[in-house]
Design an enzyme around this catalytic site. Structure first.
Site, PDB file in Angstrom:
ATOM      1  CD  GLU A 164      -9.589  23.605  47.423  1.00  0.00           C
ATOM      2  OE1 GLU A 164     -10.485  22.821  47.387  1.00  0.00           O
ATOM      3  OE2 GLU A 164      -8.313  23.364  47.486  1.00  0.00           O
ATOM      4  CB  CYS A 195     -13.406  22.230  53.007  1.00  0.00           C
ATOM      5  SG  CYS A 195     -12.857  22.000  51.453  1.00  0.00           S
TER       6      CYS A 195
END
Ligand code: AHR
Length: 657
Positions: free
Chosen positions: A374, A242
């Site tokens: 992601e 992330c």
């Protein structure tokens, strides 16, 4: 797709444990390996590493700078620093700084004798007795201040080492000294003080161990690199995770700000700083001392292919979901093109020159790049398409890693696969943070995947004993054993799955946000979890070609035996490698039949086992669960072996044709 019976059997057996009469001993199952029927090549990238600066993995972890907030750029510029002495002032200034990109610095004014500041490090400063630590600081003084004393103190304020910086000038100058602590300490402090009246200004304070991996300046923490290298990783994915995305686009990871002179790399908040309310880490920032150049060096050092992941114009969809408009993606795509030039371009090219100036004239031989981390949904597909159009045209030699979103299945996952298949994506990144039972139940996940089209990168996985990202998750043997069972399925399907990595990699025992993690450490020590040793066994015993393997021999065919098996051959040694997970609490004897094999001369077994599924390793017992190697007697191509309860066994059998 129909399951191929011979090559892709995860677990079948001759007998079951449930419902069987206790009077007659069940027949041992036969594990048949088709030595003469080689299947897919197992790529050298099969088992690798996922690196993210989470849990103090970079600053405070593998990047061994000891001073936190060394440039006074944290939003609260005194974070990590405390005043020492009563008579004086410590303020932050920014006029005419020595480093333009990190403009704040500390002004110390002593009005009556000794006055200064002390730095707490990253949950303390780890010091090894007698080791050399290079201290440096930019300083300028008002003419009255004569010298700065530099001191190391342990947790109980005992002095461990000292140096004096003299010859202060009214212009900024970098000063250096070497300190050798008289004793070791896990949570020491570094103090800087004026010893007489006057004013001094300080910036870019550094205390850096001389002992780094490869003795390199700005190098990495050796014990942690050693653990990585010992895994024999095929690739290193960086910088995440992330962290690539940022909570907003302005805090996304931008590789260009992470290269060049270390002191001039601009500080950025770490997105894990305030992500979890239950594990707040307000002092978590990215200094980028470990930047893209260092990631490439690390990849080279540990023999792994570099896999940089780039932002694709999307901030984290769990946070702001901020999007760069499709028509404004050029800057993002250009970053990817420039990165390829930075990594692979000749030393005379614009970005290749920067690499050469940093000390690496030879290209890094980059072969793949990730587009987004992601991400999911139509916004991702649209952006991926734009990236792919340009990158495939200009750099068809670079494989692109794309995302299937955060889950192992479901609507987002299916949407991504359908569209990425249509777009003829190279590699699709799948993430599974699931219960141990999921890993056991999904050991055959890839047996049914289409053999044509995009390949799979199992890019982030870890068994979650309590629940996804729950702080009570444990790195115990139950989780590791389930991952091992699952990984036999990855290896058996090496024609579909090309890469796999556990995530996250690192956790500081006093500063983590996320658990479980593969490797834990404090300021001095580190250890591999049972999960680490599973990864290590798969990495170190990666064969080069899949061999078909079947478990059966008595009309089994169900999974009741709880044996999970994969087999391969190793070109270099000529050995047959069998990996077997016995997920039951009982020993399992099996007949092993190396079909089509010539003479068998010797065998070794590497066993990772524990009778206690809750068992863990720790800083004090780092190898409680670790592989045990032994020679086994094998006289023919058919032999019996008993697999220990709750074990992963790697058998390497010499096979002379
Ligand atoms: O591994 C921790 C996080 O899990 C990664 O940053 C992210 O990609 C995933 O959600």
């Amino acid at each position: 797709m129909k399951r191929t019976l011979v090559c892709l059997v995860a677990l079948t057996c001759a007998f079951g444990e449930v419902g069987r009469a206790q009077t007659s001993a069940p027949a041992a199952p036969t594990i048949t390996v088709g030595v003469d029927r080689p299947g897919a090549r197992i790529p050298s990238t099969m088992f690798g590493l996922f690196f993210e600066d989470i849990n103090f993995g970079a600053d405070g972890g593998i990047y061994p700078e000891r001073v936190k907030n060394r440039s006074f750029e944290f939003p609260d510029a005194m974070t990590g620093w405390k005043k020492i002495g009563a008579a004086g002032e410590a303020t932050i200034a920014s006029q005419n700084p020595p480093l333009k990109s990190n403009p704040h610095y500390l002004r110390l004014t002593a009005t009556d004798g000794r006055f200064g500041v002390t730095n707490e490090g990253f949950r303390g400063i780890g010091l090894a007795k007698g080791a050399a630590y290079n201290f440096s600081v930019y300083a300028r003084a008002d003419g009255a201040a004569k010298e700065i004393s530099v001191e190391l103190m342990d947790e109980n304020d005992r002095p461990l080492g000292a140096a004096t910086i003299k010859n202060l000038t009214t212009e900024w100058r970098k000063h250096t000294a070497t300190l050798r602590p008289a004793a070791g300490a896990e949570k020491a402090r570094l103090s800087l003080a004026l010893t007489n009246r006057g004013t001094v200004e300080l910036d870019a304070v550094s205390l850096y161990p001389a002992q780094t991996w490869g003795e390199r300046a700005n190098g990495l923490r050796p014990d942690l690199v050693r653990l990585l290298k010992d895994m024999r990783p095929g690739f290193l994915r960086f910088p995440g995770g992330c962290i690539v995305e940022g909570k907003r686009l302005e805090t996304r990871y931008q590789w260009k700000t992470t290269i060049g002179p270390v002191d001039e790399r601009r500080l950025l908040i770490n997105r894990w700083n305030d992500e979890f309310k239950h594990r707040p880490t307000p002092d978590y920032f990215q200094s980028f001392g470990l930047g893209f150049y260092e990631y490439f060096l690390l990849s080279e050092d540990i023999g792994a292919e570099p896999l940089p992941i780039l932002n694709c114009g999307m901030a984290c969809q769990f946070n702001s979901n901020e999007l760069a408009p499709l028509d404004d993606l050029d800057e993002y795509i250009q970053d990817a093109l420039d990165l390829i030039e930075f990594a692979n371009g000749p030393a005379v090219s614009a970005w290749g020159r920067k690499r050469a100036e940093m000390g690496h004239a030879a290209p890094f031989n980059l072969k793949m790049i990730g587009v987004g981390n992601e991400q999911w949904g139509p916004q991702y597909i649209e952006r991926y398409e734009r990236f792919a159009a340009v990158l495939k045209e200009k750099h068809p030699e670079i494989a692109l890693v794309s995302s299937s979103g955060p889950s192992a299945d479901g609507e987002r996952f299916d949407f991504a696969w359908t569209n990425l298949r249509r777009l003829k994506a190279d590699l699709i990144d799948e993430h599974y943070y699931m219960a141990p039972s999921w890993f056991l139940a999904n050991a055959r996940r890839y047996d049914d995947y289409p053999r044509q089209g995009p390949k799979v990168f199992a890019g982030e996985f870890a068994a979650q004993t309590a629940g996804t990202a729950k702080p009570t998750n444990r790195n115990n043997w139950e989780a590791a054993l389930a991952e091992a069972a699952f990984m036999t399925g990855l290896e058996r399907n090496a024609d579909v799955v090309k890469m796999a990595s556990y995530a996250p990699l690192f956790g500081h025992v006093d500063a983590w946000q996320w658990t479980p993690n593969l490797i834990w450490f404090d300021n001095l020590r580190s250890y591999g979890t049972p999960n680490y040793y599973v990864q290590q066994l798969f990495g170190a015993h990666r064969g080069t070609t899949v061999l078909p393997v079947a478990v059966g021999g008595g009309g089994g065919g169900k999974d009741e035996n709880n044996l999970y098996v994969s087999a391969s051959s190793d070109e270099a040694s000529g050995e047959v490698i069998l990996k077997v997970v016995n997920a039951t609490a009982a020993p399992k004897e099996a007949r092993i039949n190396l079909e089509g094999s010539g003479r068998v001369t010797a065998a070794r077994a590497y066993t990772l086992a524990s009778a206690n599924l809750k068992a863990e390793n720790s800083l004090d017992a780092p190898t409680k669960i670790a592989p045990v190697e032994r020679k086994i007697n094998v006289a023919s191509t058919q032999f019996a072996h008993t697999f220990a309860p709750q074990s992963l066994t790697v058998l390497r059998v010499s096979n002379k044709q």
